[in-house]
Design an enzyme around this catalytic site. Structure first.
Site, PDB file in Angstrom:
ATOM      1  N   GLU A  62      41.318  29.846  30.869  1.00 25.53           N
ATOM      2  CA  GLU A  62      42.249  30.394  29.881  1.00 25.53           C
ATOM      3  C   GLU A  62      41.518  31.247  28.850  1.00 25.53           C
ATOM      4  O   GLU A  62      42.061  32.257  28.373  1.00 25.53           O
ATOM      5  CB  GLU A  62      42.991  29.253  29.194  1.00 25.53           C
ATOM      6  CG  GLU A  62      43.922  28.463  30.110  1.00 25.53           C
ATOM      7  CD  GLU A  62      43.187  27.383  30.910  1.00 25.53           C
ATOM      8  OE1 GLU A  62      43.857  26.703  31.711  1.00 25.53           O
ATOM      9  OE2 GLU A  62      41.954  27.239  30.757  1.00 25.53           O
ATOM     10  N   PRO A 266      28.900  25.911  40.774  1.00 21.50           N
ATOM     11  CA  PRO A 266      29.978  24.957  40.485  1.00 21.50           C
ATOM     12  C   PRO A 266      30.803  25.383  39.273  1.00 21.50           C
ATOM     13  O   PRO A 266      30.287  25.999  38.333  1.00 21.50           O
ATOM     14  CB  PRO A 266      29.222  23.644  40.204  1.00 21.50           C
ATOM     15  CG  PRO A 266      27.886  23.831  40.853  1.00 21.50           C
ATOM     16  CD  PRO A 266      27.576  25.288  40.711  1.00 21.50           C
ATOM     17  N   GLY A 308      28.463  31.717  31.942  1.00 24.44           N
ATOM     18  CA  GLY A 308      28.797  33.062  31.512  1.00 24.44           C
ATOM     19  C   GLY A 308      28.217  34.169  32.359  1.00 24.44           C
ATOM     20  O   GLY A 308      28.119  35.301  31.902  1.00 24.44           O
ATOM     21  N   ASN A 333      40.149  31.966  39.834  1.00 23.12           N
ATOM     22  CA  ASN A 333      40.534  33.360  39.666  1.00 23.12           C
ATOM     23  C   ASN A 333      39.781  34.269  40.640  1.00 23.12           C
ATOM     24  O   ASN A 333      38.580  34.462  40.525  1.00 23.12           O
ATOM     25  CB  ASN A 333      40.244  33.775  38.219  1.00 23.12           C
ATOM     26  CG  ASN A 333      40.614  35.211  37.942  1.00 23.12           C
ATOM     27  OD1 ASN A 333      41.313  35.855  38.727  1.00 23.12           O
ATOM     28  ND2 ASN A 333      40.143  35.741  36.821  1.00 23.12           N
ATOM     29  N   LEU A 334      40.512  34.857  41.589  1.00 21.58           N
ATOM     30  CA  LEU A 334      39.900  35.791  42.528  1.00 21.58           C
ATOM     31  C   LEU A 334      39.903  37.229  42.024  1.00 21.58           C
ATOM     32  O   LEU A 334      39.250  38.109  42.607  1.00 21.58           O
ATOM     33  CB  LEU A 334      40.596  35.730  43.884  1.00 21.58           C
ATOM     34  CG  LEU A 334      41.946  36.458  44.052  1.00 21.58           C
ATOM     35  CD1 LEU A 334      42.256  36.614  45.544  1.00 21.58           C
ATOM     36  CD2 LEU A 334      43.075  35.765  43.358  1.00 21.58           C
ATOM     37  N   ILE A 335      40.615  37.500  40.935  1.00 20.60           N
ATOM     38  CA  ILE A 335      40.758  38.869  40.440  1.00 20.60           C
ATOM     39  C   ILE A 335      39.418  39.415  39.968  1.00 20.60           C
ATOM     40  O   ILE A 335      39.101  40.593  40.179  1.00 20.60           O
ATOM     41  CB  ILE A 335      41.810  38.926  39.310  1.00 20.60           C
ATOM     42  CG1 ILE A 335      43.180  38.485  39.834  1.00 20.60           C
ATOM     43  CG2 ILE A 335      41.897  40.318  38.705  1.00 20.60           C
ATOM     44  CD1 ILE A 335      44.212  38.249  38.745  1.00 20.60           C
ATOM     45  N   GLU A 336      38.598  38.567  39.342  1.00 18.51           N
ATOM     46  CA  GLU A 336      37.298  39.013  38.848  1.00 18.51           C
ATOM     47  C   GLU A 336      36.420  39.516  39.993  1.00 18.51           C
ATOM     48  O   GLU A 336      35.766  40.556  39.876  1.00 18.51           O
ATOM     49  CB  GLU A 336      36.605  37.883  38.101  1.00 18.51           C
ATOM     50  CG  GLU A 336      37.304  37.478  36.822  1.00 18.51           C
ATOM     51  CD  GLU A 336      36.647  36.288  36.142  1.00 18.51           C
ATOM     52  OE1 GLU A 336      36.897  36.089  34.943  1.00 18.51           O
ATOM     53  OE2 GLU A 336      35.903  35.551  36.808  1.00 18.51           O
TER      54      GLU A 336
END
Length: 419
Positions: A62, A266, A308, A333-336
């Site tokens: 988030e 991980p 990060g 999240n696969l968008i990254e």
């Protein structure tokens, strides 16, 4: 207080000893859970002097999703302080890494009425934003009573979550109806929220499409690739969850790719040592990213034990599997990965990103695999086919670019509430 919220609050009080024990238990693996404990009960330090725009991002995902919205608010409202609240230490650390000291950070208090009152009295936010699906019933009621406009942004509700909330339909409808607005990711999310009793629902898209891969991390990815070995094929398993690394390693054992390097990152840092032990038990040669040295030719697995750097890992690999999807946890999240331009593989369980995953597959940016055998086959096929990898990389960048724009739509909707 309604009967439903009274019962919910009573259960919270009955659970108080167990909440404290859970906090102590989690601190065994992450001592950071015992820092800033007073904030979890509405006790904070010096009050901000400027008006506050408040965004709640419970944890890492988030917080990353909120990043483009936070940046836009910082630029457009320099007279305001931005307050970013979390529930987990990893979410808080992610916020610190992303924004440094440019904004305020704190833990959101547990959802006890007294703690909510203290929080709102201390920060006195002009406007509040809850990211994704965060229904804190006393918090929402407290904001309504204090006349703080509160929005649910990037809202999503899977069919599984809908069924869970539907057991408490009256309480859920009360909370959703008290929100100033709900800005949903997809039509399907909006429909489920409306079925639960939500009003003022709009579809604005997914903020995660608006997150641009940072140039510094892309450059860091090139440096990582040099450490890995520029000629070695690199397979990345990113954001893996408990029970998933075993399946990934089973898939890797099926591969016969000369010089293959597997990188496992991980999702939760408290599991780094656990995964290192798992790799060692397989008899595989392991190096940790934290060692910050070139990867030896005989090393078979790199453990991504850093925070990060996910964009850098994506930029440093040839093929990426996005975790949480081989096990029934809904996927990460696969968008990254698509935005970086790397061929993406996902498992069968992507209900947290269902529409994005389906679109990515349909647009040629991703492939879905049903199990570890299929994962092995897909990795082998892609590593053997450079033109196909390039086509998927280009499709991924186009997919990520095509669906941008949610930040502007959110800003247009919430700007009336910002003084």
């Amino acid at each position: 207080m309604s009967a439903g919220r009274w019962a919910y609050t009573r259960l919270l009080w009955l659970a108080a000893p167990f909440i404290a024990l859970r906090l102590a238990w989690r601190a065994r693996r992450q001592p950071e859970y015992l820092r800033h404990v007073a904030e979890r009960f509405g006790r904070y330090g010096e009050a901000p002097r400027s008006p506050v725009i408040w965004i709640h991002a419970v944890s890492v995902g988030e917080t990353r999703a909120a990043a483009p919205l936070v940046e836009a608010l910082v630029q457009r409202h320099p007279e305001h302080s931005i307050l970013l609240t979390h529930m987990t230490p990893t979410g808080r650390e992610t916020g610190r890494r992303l924004f440094g000291d440019r904004l305020l950070q704190a833990y959101l208090p547990y959802d006890y009425p007294f703690a909510v009152r203290r929080f709102l009295a201390h920060f006195r936010p002009t406007l509040g934003v809850l990211m994704e699906t965060e229904l804190w019933f006393n918090l929402i009621a407290g904001c309504r009573q204090a006349r703080v406009p509160l929005y649910l942004v990037n809202a999503r509700l899977s069919e599984r979550s809908y069924r869970r909330y539907d057991r408490f339909r009256g309480l859920a409808a009360e909370a959703l109806g008290a929100l100033e607005g709900i800005l949903a990711q997809t039509e399907a999310d909006a429909g489920r929220l409306i079925r639960l009793g939500a009003r003022r629902v709009e579809v604005v898209g997914n903020l995660k499409f608006d997150l641009t891969p940072p140039a510094a991390q892309l450059a860091q990815g090139q440096a990582l690739r040099a450490l890995f070995g520029s000629r070695r094929p690199v397979f990345l398993a990113a954001s893996t969850r408990e029970g998933e690394e075993t399946r990934v390693l089973d898939a890797v054992a099926r591969l016969h790719v000369p010089g293959l390097l597997t990188v496992i990152v991980p999702r939760h840092p408290q599991r780094f040592d656990e995964v290192a032990t798992l790799v060692a038990r397989r008899g595989l040669t392991l190096q940790r990213r934290s060692e910050a040295r070139p990867i030896a030719p005989e090393t078979q697995v790199v453990l991504g034990d850093s925070m990060g750097e996910l964009f850098a890992y994506y930029a440093a690999c040839d093929v990426a599997f996005v975790g949480g999807s081989l096990v029934p946890l809904g996927g990460q999240n696969l968008i990254e990965a698509c935005a970086v331009g790397v061929p993406v593989l996902v498992g069968p369980h992507t209900f947290n990103f269902e529409e994005a995953a389906e679109r990515a597959v349909a647009e040629g940016a991703a492939l879905r695999v049903v199990d570890e055998a299929a994962l092995a086959g897909a990795v082998a096929a892609l590593l053997a086919d450079a033109p196909r990898r390039r086509r998927m990389a280009e499709a991924g960048r186009a997919f990520a670019q095509r669906h941008r724009g949610a930040v502007e739509r959110v800003l247009a909707r919430i700007s009336a509430g910002i003084g």
